[in-house]
Design a protein around this motif. Structure first.
Motif, PDB file in Angstrom:
ATOM      1  N   ALA A 187     -18.616 -24.108  18.126  1.00 27.35           N
ATOM      2  CA  ALA A 187     -17.843 -24.401  16.918  1.00 27.35           C
ATOM      3  C   ALA A 187     -17.531 -23.118  16.180  1.00 27.35           C
ATOM      4  O   ALA A 187     -18.045 -22.045  16.516  1.00 27.35           O
ATOM      5  CB  ALA A 187     -18.622 -25.365  16.024  1.00 27.35           C
ATOM      6  N   ARG A 188     -16.699 -23.261  15.150  1.00 31.26           N
ATOM      7  CA  ARG A 188     -16.227 -22.061  14.460  1.00 31.26           C
ATOM      8  C   ARG A 188     -17.284 -21.440  13.568  1.00 31.26           C
ATOM      9  O   ARG A 188     -17.156 -20.284  13.165  1.00 31.26           O
ATOM     10  CB  ARG A 188     -14.963 -22.383  13.673  1.00 31.26           C
ATOM     11  N   SER A 189     -18.304 -22.190  13.201  1.00 39.14           N
ATOM     12  CA  SER A 189     -19.423 -21.590  12.472  1.00 39.14           C
ATOM     13  C   SER A 189     -20.717 -22.128  13.063  1.00 39.14           C
ATOM     14  O   SER A 189     -20.742 -23.187  13.694  1.00 39.14           O
ATOM     15  CB  SER A 189     -19.350 -21.926  10.980  1.00 39.14           C
ATOM     16  N   ALA A 190     -21.798 -21.382  12.814  1.00 42.56           N
ATOM     17  CA  ALA A 190     -23.103 -21.810  13.322  1.00 42.56           C
ATOM     18  C   ALA A 190     -23.497 -23.137  12.672  1.00 42.56           C
ATOM     19  O   ALA A 190     -24.094 -24.003  13.312  1.00 42.56           O
ATOM     20  CB  ALA A 190     -24.145 -20.729  13.033  1.00 42.56           C
ATOM     21  N   ALA A 191     -23.134 -23.287  11.400  1.00 45.41           N
ATOM     22  CA  ALA A 191     -23.493 -24.520  10.701  1.00 45.41           C
ATOM     23  C   ALA A 191     -22.746 -25.712  11.301  1.00 45.41           C
ATOM     24  O   ALA A 191     -23.333 -26.785  11.525  1.00 45.41           O
ATOM     25  CB  ALA A 191     -23.174 -24.382   9.217  1.00 45.41           C
ATOM     26  N   ALA A 192     -21.448 -25.524  11.577  1.00 44.69           N
ATOM     27  CA  ALA A 192     -20.669 -26.618  12.164  1.00 44.69           C
ATOM     28  C   ALA A 192     -21.193 -26.972  13.552  1.00 44.69           C
ATOM     29  O   ALA A 192     -21.232 -28.146  13.941  1.00 44.69           O
ATOM     30  CB  ALA A 192     -19.192 -26.226  12.232  1.00 44.69           C
ATOM     31  N   ALA A 193     -21.613 -25.966  14.310  1.00 39.25           N
ATOM     32  CA  ALA A 193     -22.155 -26.231  15.641  1.00 39.25           C
ATOM     33  C   ALA A 193     -23.443 -27.049  15.538  1.00 39.25           C
ATOM     34  O   ALA A 193     -23.657 -28.004  16.288  1.00 39.25           O
ATOM     35  CB  ALA A 193     -22.411 -24.909  16.379  1.00 39.25           C
ATOM     36  N   ARG A 194     -24.280 -26.693  14.592  1.00 38.90           N
ATOM     37  CA  ARG A 194     -25.534 -27.434  14.411  1.00 38.90           C
ATOM     38  C   ARG A 194     -25.248 -28.854  13.945  1.00 38.90           C
ATOM     39  O   ARG A 194     -25.840 -29.813  14.433  1.00 38.90           O
ATOM     40  CB  ARG A 194     -26.430 -26.670  13.428  1.00 38.90           C
ATOM     41  N   ASP A 195     -24.303 -29.001  13.009  1.00 33.45           N
ATOM     42  CA  ASP A 195     -23.931 -30.344  12.541  1.00 33.45           C
ATOM     43  C   ASP A 195     -23.488 -31.215  13.717  1.00 33.45           C
ATOM     44  O   ASP A 195     -23.903 -32.366  13.851  1.00 33.45           O
ATOM     45  CB  ASP A 195     -22.769 -30.268  11.536  1.00 33.45           C
ATOM     46  N   ALA A 196     -22.653 -30.653  14.557  1.00 35.66           N
ATOM     47  CA  ALA A 196     -22.106 -31.443  15.664  1.00 35.66           C
ATOM     48  C   ALA A 196     -23.157 -31.726  16.722  1.00 35.66           C
ATOM     49  O   ALA A 196     -23.130 -32.782  17.363  1.00 35.66           O
ATOM     50  CB  ALA A 196     -20.904 -30.714  16.279  1.00 35.66           C
ATOM     51  N   ALA A 197     -24.087 -30.786  16.903  1.00 36.39           N
ATOM     52  CA  ALA A 197     -25.144 -31.005  17.897  1.00 36.39           C
ATOM     53  C   ALA A 197     -25.948 -32.260  17.567  1.00 36.39           C
ATOM     54  O   ALA A 197     -26.416 -32.961  18.458  1.00 36.39           O
ATOM     55  CB  ALA A 197     -26.062 -29.781  17.967  1.00 36.39           C
ATOM     56  N   GLU A 198     -26.060 -32.548  16.269  1.00 40.97           N
ATOM     57  CA  GLU A 198     -26.791 -33.757  15.851  1.00 40.97           C
ATOM     58  C   GLU A 198     -26.047 -35.024  16.286  1.00 40.97           C
ATOM     59  O   GLU A 198     -26.612 -36.111  16.286  1.00 40.97           O
ATOM     60  CB  GLU A 198     -26.942 -33.789  14.321  1.00 40.97           C
ATOM     61  N   LEU A 199     -24.773 -34.878  16.601  1.00 40.41           N
ATOM     62  CA  LEU A 199     -23.959 -36.044  16.953  1.00 40.41           C
ATOM     63  C   LEU A 199     -23.918 -36.319  18.459  1.00 40.41           C
ATOM     64  O   LEU A 199     -23.366 -37.329  18.878  1.00 40.41           O
ATOM     65  CB  LEU A 199     -22.521 -35.843  16.442  1.00 40.41           C
TER      66      LEU A 199
END
Lengths: 285, 180, 816
Positions: C121-133
């Motif tokens: 993802a475009r940010s580490a935070a967005a990648a972590r958010d999406a990983a939860e999904l």
């Protein structure tokens, strides 16, 4: 790691904070010093929708003297409490206990109120507050205020009398001027939570213990008072043998946890040894 | 982790973890870092250390853990040491931050930086920014510490290389006024 | 043989130079991999298995793919064609059972923490958010977690392999012709001597380097550029090329500033391969930085052995045989060195002693726990612990001081070079000298006197004194020996020297430092060798385009192998320069002498400096016919032998018998690491090594619950010591120069860790021995010490078990 998203409000008065909490309902989390909350959010073990930061309310940081007691705002930092002449003079046990919380950086940010409401059974502050007969001022929706005694404040693991939509604003500690105090904390490495710890404060008259208060950390789901020890100490000389005999009952009735750092029976044993050491050290001043 | 997981289980937190699907609010903050004032939009969840590293390029301050044990991210916030992984950027609004990058003035090292170099108090150097920032805080509180006071003053900072021996020596060296 | 040092006097080598590296590290001008930001760079988050053993039935990535900022979500199946594999480079036997190790699993999870999907993802935070999904459907399988249970094969870590036994490896002195038959020695001792039998646990440890691992891959240029927090950029490049099909010449690996390793970063990791695969898929620069919790779970772990040891001796304490039977938990996969780590102990259990008979066996075992590989010392700490604990047990049985039993059995300094019962030839050493110095610094007799006083007065705080006289083999390693062991690479090292026109000198080394101070030490070596200022030397490393040849940094090899390559490259520069100097000075090359940076003509005052020659090479206007206009040189050095540092470590521990708490009172060590290039750096290596070894004895241990979940998965529970838990040490050294390299150096990186663990445990046991206690399992937590005291108290009515009697329970799982 990075916390899940949340909205953030930083009210500048207790009223506004209560209003923010009321608006968010059970989706809110109160941020005091954040030293326990932020790791939990970073691990994504909790994901509140709203974080209400009490850090912009100066009145909650005050430490004052109301004549019979000292009154500590819930947002007073650990380091402010340790440095406070009022606390050192009239509630030495609290100062000595708080000085043992975590590490210097955490003490700069972490607050006494935050630690108390977080109510981690391995947290240090509760045992001292309980031993010193602290009273807790809790404000609720609409500004309703109530005062809760220590025995009623700590309810269970991570649970206190502070309910949803409420805030702890002040901790009132009756003066224990001239009492000796010591916090005996047992850890394997310095940055660990207490495996067991004992907060003891005593008033010694002419070599005899006139009054004693003993609080236990991590010997159950809440901080505990070792009342049988307190009673057994009164009127006894502050000697190794006398204190040893009194401390033998320190673990009676406790139900400490078993985990990587020690099984329950080991903690019970530790409580007796640490209580003896804490009381003797307290009696020395 | 065991501790935190127990905490989560007891609180029933895992059950109500929401799944974020939208951008959160951005909050404007103004922070002075190493004598420069910055105004930025940040997500409230942004940790101060991530703000420093990613938005300001202050990569001298590093992240070593996620539980605030290691102290590698230590900076000074309004004059006292804090772990910048355990502070939200929004909490620093209006505050002054000093990082390892702001210590040297006019090309001259801070005496504690100098002491770490002279005493070989670093090897890989990863804990060093936090260790130096905490050592400065420790000496501000207690300019003439005993060895035990130094050791306890650094109990919130982990180092895996030096065994702490030379870090303690460096703080003693700085307290004694360096090479004088 | 008495070794006398006839090396010329040096200016730089031996001096306490403060480090060149420090300036950037103390001011925050660092280049950690996680600092790198590239245009359009994406960030990864890993979806990891919470289960120790499971089938992956399905992975639903739809929700994650739709989350804000997400540029791609990849499962093992998505990456199967391109992701490569994590290989074992040292199959210790021809029939070793080696499970395939894919960076992102496709359908089978063999330990908790394995990567099941990767979100970009475009940010580490967005990648972590999406990983939860990402929704993974697992079928949980029974997990085997205990290595002794794994031996029965009742539950299989990898059902398709049919067994948990990976390999069985033996070194037998009778078979090898290096000694007698150990079983005969033990049988004889059972008749008329002493037999000591013990079983020791080497707990599982986590390297816990301070910089979490991070990898950045930029696939946009002609070469794919990979920055990684690794000890082994060259090995990583090779492994990527070997398993992904990318031509090695299209891969550039850079290890920028790297924050510690201790063996933990000598792995080629699933995360590196997954990051590379995603970057190639997306054609964008990609970064992955692990969290500490991920690091503790998914980086390789260390140690994890059961040691079953049988020592036979004559009644006077002369050892007649030593039998070592190891079980080694490899975890779920055979890591890059994997089973080779316990094998490195094979030559070290006999340590500094003259044992007539010896047998070493190791059974390596697969379980559903994270993989195990090198951690500081790798095989030698385990061996040193085993033998040094046993020597204390023997001393107690014979009733003599632990130092006396060692002296009775050790190799004396006149006996070097000495070929051991394990077939290793130690080139130099002086155990008597190191021990004499250590006992003096420790006030050994004074400490023993205090110990007696405390015993006699019944002090609740008892004092114990622990001894560890260790040696190790390091400087990995002679390529020929590695080849005999079926190791997948050589052990040479490379260096080159570039003489710049302005008089500066670039030294390119194939070693890859991450805290060791090579920039400083190599500068000292070259400054002496070429007679130039220390400041004029620049050391370059850790980039396969700049340092194309190298085998990296591990196994205390950098100075003894890589440093020698630097010496030889410098000597080649001088030899290349001599005919040029002769040409310019109009002299005969036979008359050219090189001293302190100047080429002179013997018997005259004519001379030319090396910097002037470098400038002459740059211009090349006046150069001898037939010679290339360059002074640059390179050298590859392959050692003939390992180096064998040794030392005597003495530790005093106070044991609070009421709580079981222990406190270190004093620690003295006298190490012999050969000639020392930089005493400041050597002392630092010793201090840090000591604390890691002490931490194994007292504090650290990776613990799992019954489901195979790592419960020491953060720094809250994996208890590293702080400054407040440790003390200042007394260190000194003796010097027996190594004969395997020009400078006479030996490795020092692992010495402290190897020696200190048994010193601490021996001290604790020594404090408690009058109570009938002869072991405390590591880590020696207060609770364990307290329970040992309590149960000893309960047993004290019964007779102490005779050490002459075997007390292994023959019914328990056999160590084959």
């Amino acid at each position: 790691m990075i916390p899940a998203q949340f909205d953030y409000v930083a009210p500048e008065s207790v009223e506004d904070a209560l209003a923010a909490l009321a608006a968010a309902g059970d989706e809110a989390k109160v941020l005091a010093g954040g030293q326990s909350l932020l790791p939990v959010l970073r691990m994504r073990l909790n994901a509140p929708e709203v974080v209400v930061d009490l850090g912009r309310i100066p009145e909650l940081r005050e430490i004052s003297d109301d004549g019979e007691a000292i009154v500590i705002g819930s947002m007073a930092t650990h380091s402010a409490v340790v440095a406070s002449d009022l606390v050192r003079e009239h509630a030495a046990l609290l100062a000595r206990t708080v000085a043992e919380v975590a590490d210097p950086q955490v003490r700069h940010r972490g607050t006494v109120g935050g630690a108390l409401v977080h109510a981690d059974p391995a947290g240090d502050v509760g045992a001292a507050a309980l031993a010193l007969d602290a009273e807790f001022t809790i404000v609720g929706p609409g500004g309703s205020t109530r005062t809760v005694a220590g025995a009623d404040f700590f309810v269970d693991l991570f649970e206190t009398a502070v309910g949803e939509g409420e805030l702890l604003t002040r901790i009132r500690i009756p003066k224990h001027t001239g009492w000796g105090a010591h916090y005996e904390k047992f850890v394997r490495v310095a940055h660990q939570w207490s495996i067991v710890a004992v907060a003891a404060t005593v008033r010694v008259e002419g070599g005899t213990i006139a009054e004693a208060r003993v609080g236990l950390t991590n010997m159950g789901s809440t901080p505990l008072r070792a009342r049988s020890v307190e009673e057994a100490l009164v009127g006894r000389p502050a000697t190794e043998d006398a204190v040893r005999a009194a401390a033998a009952s320190a673990a009676d009735g406790t139900n400490p946890p078993s985990d990587l750092n020690g099984d329950s029976d080991y903690r019970k044993h530790l409580a007796t040894v640490l209580t003896r050491r804490a009381v003797l050290a307290a009696a020395q001043g | 982790m065991a501790y935190l997981k127990t905490l989560a289980r007891q609180q029933g937190w895992h059950d109500d973890l929401k799944h974020p699907t939208e951008e959160s609010q951005m909050t404007r903050i103004t922070v002075t870092v190493d004598d420069v004032s910055y105004t930025d939009e940040v997500e409230p969840r942004t940790l101060l250390v991530h703000y420093l590293r990613e938005q300001l390029g202050k990569t001298g301050t590093v992240v070593g853990c996620d539980t605030s044990n290691c102290g590698a991210c230590t900076v000074h916030l309004d004059g006292v040491s804090v772990k910048s992984c355990n502070v939200l950027a929004v909490q620093a609004d209006g505050s002054t931050v000093t990082t390892i990058e702001g210590l040297a003035t006019d090309g001259r090292l801070h005496p504690v930086q100098e002491a770490f170099h002279e005493c070989h108090a670093l090897q890989c150097g990863y804990c060093t920014p936090g260790m130096i920032m905490q050592s400065i805080d420790l000496l501000r509180d207690n300019p003439d510490p005993t060895e035990q006071e130094i050791r306890e003053g650094l109990e919130g900072n982990l180092c895996r290389c030096t065994g702490y021996h030379n870090i303690v020596k460096a703080v003693q060296y700085a307290a004694a006024g360096g090479a004088k | 043989m008495t070794v006398t040092d006839e090396r010329p006097a040096t200016k730089e080598v031996g001096s306490r130079r403060t480090r060149k590296e420090d300036q950037r590290l103390i001011t925050g001008r660092t280049r950690w991999t996680d600092n790198i930001q590239l245009p359009g760079m994406l960030h990864l988050a890993m979806v990891r298995s919470p289960f120790a053993h499971a089938k992956v039935l399905s992975v639903d990535t739809a929700a994650a793919k739709g989350a804000p900022g997400v540029m791609g979500v990849f499962t093992g199946a998505d990456l199967a064609e391109t992701q490569g594999a994590n290989i074992n480079a040292w199959p210790i036997t021809a029939d070793q059972v080696t499970p395939t190790h894919l960076p992102v699993v496709v359908d089978h999870v063999a330990c908790a923490g394995e990567i099941v999907a990767v979100v970009a993802a475009r940010s580490a935070a967005a990648a972590r958010d999406a990983a939860e999904l990402v929704d993974v459907d697992y079928e949980e399988l029974p997990a085997v977690l205990d290595m002794k249970e794994a031996l029965t094969d009742a539950v299989l870590a990898h059902p398709d392999l049919g067994t948990n036994k990976s390999a069985f490896w033996t070194l037998d002195s009778a078979e090898a012709g290096t000694g007698a038959d150990v079983d005969e020695a033990i049988a004889k001792a059972r008749e008329d001597g002493i037999v000591i039998e013990r079983e020791y646990r080497q707990q599982r440890l986590i390297p816990a380097f301070m910089e979490p691992r991070s990898t950045v891959v930029d696939p946009t240029g002609e070469q794919i550029v990979i920055w990684s927090a690794t000890q082994v950029p060259h090995i990583l490049r090779f492994c990527i090329a070997a398993t992904t099909g990318i031509p090695e010449s299209k891969i550039r690996v850079i290890a920028p500033d790297v924050g510690g390793g201790f063996g933990g970063k000598l792995q080629t990791t699933p995360e590196e391969f997954a990051t590379l695969a995603v970057a190639r898929k997306l054609g964008k620069p990609v970064k992955y930085t692990e969290t500490r919790s991920e690091s503790l779970l998914s980086g390789h772990h260390g140690r994890d052995q059961w040691q079953r040891l049988t020592l036979s001796a004559e009644k006077d304490g002369t050892v007649t045989g030593f039998k070592v039977e190891l079980l080694a938990d490899l975890g779920a996969y055979v890591a890059i060195v994997g089973g080779g780590v316990p094998v490195l102990g094979a030559w070290m259990f006999n340590s500094i002693y003259k044992f007539p008979a010896y047998r070493f066996t190791v059974q390596t075992i697969l379980t559903n726990k994270p993989w195990v590989d090198a951690y500081r010392g790798a095989g030698r700490p385990e061996a040193t612990f085993g033998i040094e604990r046993m020597m204390d047990e023997l001393a107690a049985e014979v009733g003599v001081d632990p130092l006396a039993i060692r002296e009775k059995n050790w190799i004396t300094h006149e006996e070097f070079p000495f070929t051991t019962v394990a077939g290793m030839t130690y080139d130099s050493g002086n155990y008597e000298a190191a021990t004499a110095r250590a006992t003096e610094l420790f006030d050994y007799d004074g400490m023993r006197a205090e110990q007696r006083r405390r015993r006699e007065s019944g002090d609740p705080v008892q004092l114990g004194i622990g001894v560890s006289t260790f040696t190790e083999m390091c400087g990995l390693a002679p390529s020929r020996i590695l080849g005999q062991l079926n190791y997948g690479a050589g052990g040479w090292e490379h260096a080159s020297i570039r003489m710049l026109a302005t008089g500066k000198v670039e030294v390119i080394t194939g070693t890859s430092p991450h805290g060791q101070g090579h920039e400083t030490a190599w500068s000292q070596i070259v400054a002496d060798r070429l007679g130039i200022p220390f400041e004029d030397v620049e050391v370059l490393h850790g980039d396969t385009q700049i340092a194309p040849r190298g085998l990296d940094t591990y196994g205390s090899r950098s100075l003894v192998v890589g440093g020698e390559a630097v010496v030889r490259a410098a000597d080649k520069v001088i030899e290349k320069a001599k005919p040029v100097a002769a040409h310019l000075l109009e002299a005969d090359v036979a008359d050219i002498e090189f001293t302190d940076g100047t080429f002179g003509v013997r018997g005259t005052d004519k001379g030319i400096g090396i910097a002037d020659l470098a400038l002459a090479a740059f211009a090349a206007h006046n150069w001898p016919d037939g010679l290339e206009p360059s002074l640059d040189a390179e050298a590859t050095f392959d050692p003939d032998n390992f180096s064998f540092p040794h030392g005597t470590h003495l530790c005093a521990m106070e044991v609070d018998t009421e709580t079981g708490a222990t406190r270190m009172r004093k620690y003295v060590c006298v190490d012999d690491v050969g000639v020392i290039v930089n005493p400041l750096i050597v002392e630092g290596q010793v201090h840090g090594g000591l604390v890691q070894g002490i931490a194994q004895a007292l504090w650290e241990g990776a613990e799992f619950d019954d489901n195979g979940t790592l419960v020491t998965g953060s720094f809250v529970d994996y208890t590293l010591p702080t400054a407040a838990d440790t003390i200042s040490f007394v260190t000194d050294h003796t010097t027996s120069p190594s004969t395997t390299n020009t400078l006479g150096t030996k490795g020092v990186g692992e010495a402290g860790t190897i020696a200190s663990t048994p010193a601490v445990v021996n001290a604790i046991v020594d404090a408690l021995r009058p109570r009938g206690i002869h072991d405390v399992e590591m880590p020696c937590t207060p609770e364990r010490v307290w329970r040992a005291i309590r149960s000893a108290g309960a047993d004290s009515a019964g007779a102490a078990p005779s050490a002459a009697q075997p007390h292994f329970d023959e019914s328990e799982g056999d160590v084959q």
